[in-house]
Design an enzyme around this catalytic site. Sequence first.
Site, PDB file in Angstrom:
ATOM      1  N   ASP A   8       0.632  -0.994   0.011  1.00 52.50           N
ATOM      2  CA  ASP A   8      -0.146   0.095   0.219  1.00 52.50           C
ATOM      3  C   ASP A   8       0.717   1.671   0.060  1.00 52.50           C
ATOM      4  OD1 ASP A   8      -2.856   2.003   0.698  1.00 52.50           O
ATOM      5  OD2 ASP A   8      -1.883   1.877   2.628  1.00 52.50           O
ATOM      6  N   LEU A   9       0.311   2.474  -0.153  1.00 51.70           N
ATOM      7  CA  LEU A   9       1.598   3.383  -0.317  1.00 51.70           C
ATOM      8  C   LEU A   9       0.622   4.533   1.263  1.00 51.70           C
ATOM      9  CD1 LEU A   9       2.784   5.201  -1.640  1.00 51.70           C
ATOM     10  CD2 LEU A   9       1.283   6.339  -3.097  1.00 51.70           C
ATOM     11  N   ASP A  10      -0.096   4.942   0.484  1.00 48.72           N
ATOM     12  CA  ASP A  10      -0.168   5.736   2.020  1.00 48.72           C
ATOM     13  C   ASP A  10      -0.438   5.392   3.534  1.00 48.72           C
ATOM     14  OD1 ASP A  10      -1.513   8.692   0.466  1.00 48.72           O
ATOM     15  OD2 ASP A  10      -2.637   7.135   0.055  1.00 48.72           O
ATOM     16  N   THR A  16       1.075   9.876   4.006  1.00 53.09           N
ATOM     17  CA  THR A  16       0.403  11.030   3.297  1.00 53.09           C
ATOM     18  C   THR A  16      -0.519  10.697   4.281  1.00 53.09           C
ATOM     19  OG1 THR A  16      -0.239   9.062   1.868  1.00 53.09           O
ATOM     20  CG2 THR A  16       1.456  11.179   1.539  1.00 53.09           C
ATOM     21  N   LYS A  44      -8.965   5.750   5.697  1.00 57.03           N
ATOM     22  CA  LYS A  44      -7.343   5.149   4.763  1.00 57.03           C
ATOM     23  C   LYS A  44      -7.739   3.670   4.083  1.00 57.03           C
ATOM     24  CE  LYS A  44      -5.192   6.598   8.924  1.00 57.03           C
ATOM     25  NZ  LYS A  44      -4.207   6.589   9.670  1.00 57.03           N
ATOM     26  N   SER A 115      -2.316   0.919  -4.190  1.00 55.12           N
ATOM     27  CA  SER A 115      -2.900   2.301  -3.604  1.00 55.12           C
ATOM     28  C   SER A 115      -4.605   2.602  -4.236  1.00 55.12           C
ATOM     29  CB  SER A 115      -2.208   2.793  -3.411  1.00 55.12           C
ATOM     30  OG  SER A 115      -2.330   4.433  -3.585  1.00 55.12           O
ATOM     31  N   ALA A 116      -5.068   2.864  -3.353  1.00 57.61           N
ATOM     32  CA  ALA A 116      -6.363   3.653  -3.982  1.00 57.61           C
ATOM     33  C   ALA A 116      -6.159   4.951  -5.116  1.00 57.61           C
ATOM     34  CB  ALA A 116      -7.465   3.562  -2.938  1.00 57.61           C
ATOM     35  N   LYS A 146     -10.791  -1.852  -1.823  1.00 57.47           N
ATOM     36  CA  LYS A 146      -9.996  -2.769  -0.237  1.00 57.47           C
ATOM     37  C   LYS A 146     -11.759  -2.368  -0.048  1.00 57.47           C
ATOM     38  CE  LYS A 146      -6.242  -0.787  -1.017  1.00 57.47           C
ATOM     39  NZ  LYS A 146      -4.888  -0.349  -0.160  1.00 57.47           N
ATOM     40  N   GLU A 170       0.119  -2.833   4.385  1.00 60.33           N
ATOM     41  CA  GLU A 170      -0.978  -2.397   4.983  1.00 60.33           C
ATOM     42  C   GLU A 170      -0.885  -1.477   5.934  1.00 60.33           C
ATOM     43  OE1 GLU A 170      -3.198  -1.211   4.485  1.00 60.33           O
ATOM     44  OE2 GLU A 170      -3.943  -1.487   1.833  1.00 60.33           O
ATOM     45  N   ASP A 171      -1.725  -0.210   5.675  1.00 62.75           N
ATOM     46  CA  ASP A 171      -1.650   0.811   7.300  1.00 62.75           C
ATOM     47  C   ASP A 171      -3.112   0.085   7.269  1.00 62.75           C
ATOM     48  OD1 ASP A 171      -1.774   1.931   5.074  1.00 62.75           O
ATOM     49  OD2 ASP A 171      -2.242   3.080   6.831  1.00 62.75           O
TER      50      ASP A 171
HETATM   51  C1  G6P Z   1      -5.643   5.119  -0.828  1.00 63.21           C
HETATM   52  C2  G6P Z   1      -5.869   6.410   0.892  1.00 63.21           C
HETATM   53  C3  G6P Z   1      -7.120   7.414   1.124  1.00 63.21           C
HETATM   54  C4  G6P Z   1      -7.756   7.406  -0.376  1.00 63.21           C
HETATM   55  C5  G6P Z   1      -7.225   6.900  -1.583  1.00 63.21           C
HETATM   56  C6  G6P Z   1      -7.653   7.858  -3.067  1.00 63.21           C
HETATM   57  O1  G6P Z   1      -6.341   4.246  -0.148  1.00 63.21           O
HETATM   58  O2  G6P Z   1      -5.553   5.557   1.988  1.00 63.21           O
HETATM   59  O3  G6P Z   1      -7.319   7.811   1.958  1.00 63.21           O
HETATM   60  O4  G6P Z   1      -8.783   8.264  -0.593  1.00 63.21           O
HETATM   61  O5  G6P Z   1      -5.975   6.812  -1.583  1.00 63.21           O
HETATM   62  O6  G6P Z   1      -6.396   8.956  -3.206  1.00 63.21           O
HETATM   63  P1  G6P Z   1      -6.511   9.923  -4.434  1.00 63.21           P
HETATM   64  O7  G6P Z   1      -4.787   9.976  -4.260  1.00 63.21           O
HETATM   65  O8  G6P Z   1      -6.905   8.824  -5.085  1.00 63.21           O
HETATM   66  O9  G6P Z   1      -7.626  10.943  -4.255  1.00 63.21           O
HETATM   67 MG    MG Z   2      -2.990   3.073   3.565  1.00 65.48          MG
END
Ligand code: G6P
Ligand code: MG
Length: 216
Positions: A8-10, A16, A44, A115-116, A146, A170-171
């Site tokens: 996952d990224l964030d 972020t 998240k 990542s979403a 997710k 993942e977090d």
């Molecule tokens: C991640 C974050 C979410 C965020 C989603 C979409 O999954 O944890 O908080 O809403 O990405 O991110 P974006 O940058 O496309 O708005």
């Molecule tokens: Mg995350």
Amino acid sequence: MKKGFVFDLDGVITDTAKFHYIAWKNLAKHLGITIDEVFNESLKGISRMDSLDKILAHGHKENEYTLAEKEALAKNKNDDYVKLLADLSADDLLPGVRDFLVDAKAHNIPCAIASASKNAPMILEKLGVLDYFGHIVDPETLMKGKPDPEIFVKAAQSIGVAPKDAIGFEDAQAGIEGIKAAGMYAVGISTTEKLTGADLQVTSMTELSVEQLISI
Ligand code: G6P
Ligand code: MG
């Protein structure tokens, strides 16, 4: 033996999540809705539009906006969020991330991003780690977000690894559920949340060893 890593990224590669929170909080306030950090946990891992829907439902305003209005609100939030990322640099990698990626590369373990976030490529570029990833799943290609396993299965397959041979990092609770539903080994990373269902939970990537993980 495990053969690939899916991140996952964030909240895993960089924090972020705090910027998402600031931008959503600003937007919610503008709409007369109050959100707090506890509510923010439920955002998240959730896509931009689904997050907006959750916020509107939280404020009992789910039926007050047309799709076009919601798209404009989501765009405002993203513009705000991207501004907050202006100074993002390698200094913003979470502890242990760079060493772990370097070590994975040394062991020839391919890595992918699940990542979403539609901002993922730009963020990885700013962090200076884009080249460590063989693939970044494009969230536009997904049918479901997710906790559906789709994004994790796609990420593993994109680097030529069967989900059962991959480890996901993942977090967020929704992410851990997606990783497990994909049939992967789940590593939860969080200082605050107990991530239910994770096979292993750590507070930071400094506690992880590539060698140990791939021997699982
Ligand atoms: C991640 C974050 C979410 C965020 C989603 C979409 O999954 O944890 O908080 O809403 O990405 O991110 P974006 O940058 O496309 O708005
Ligand atoms: Mg995350």
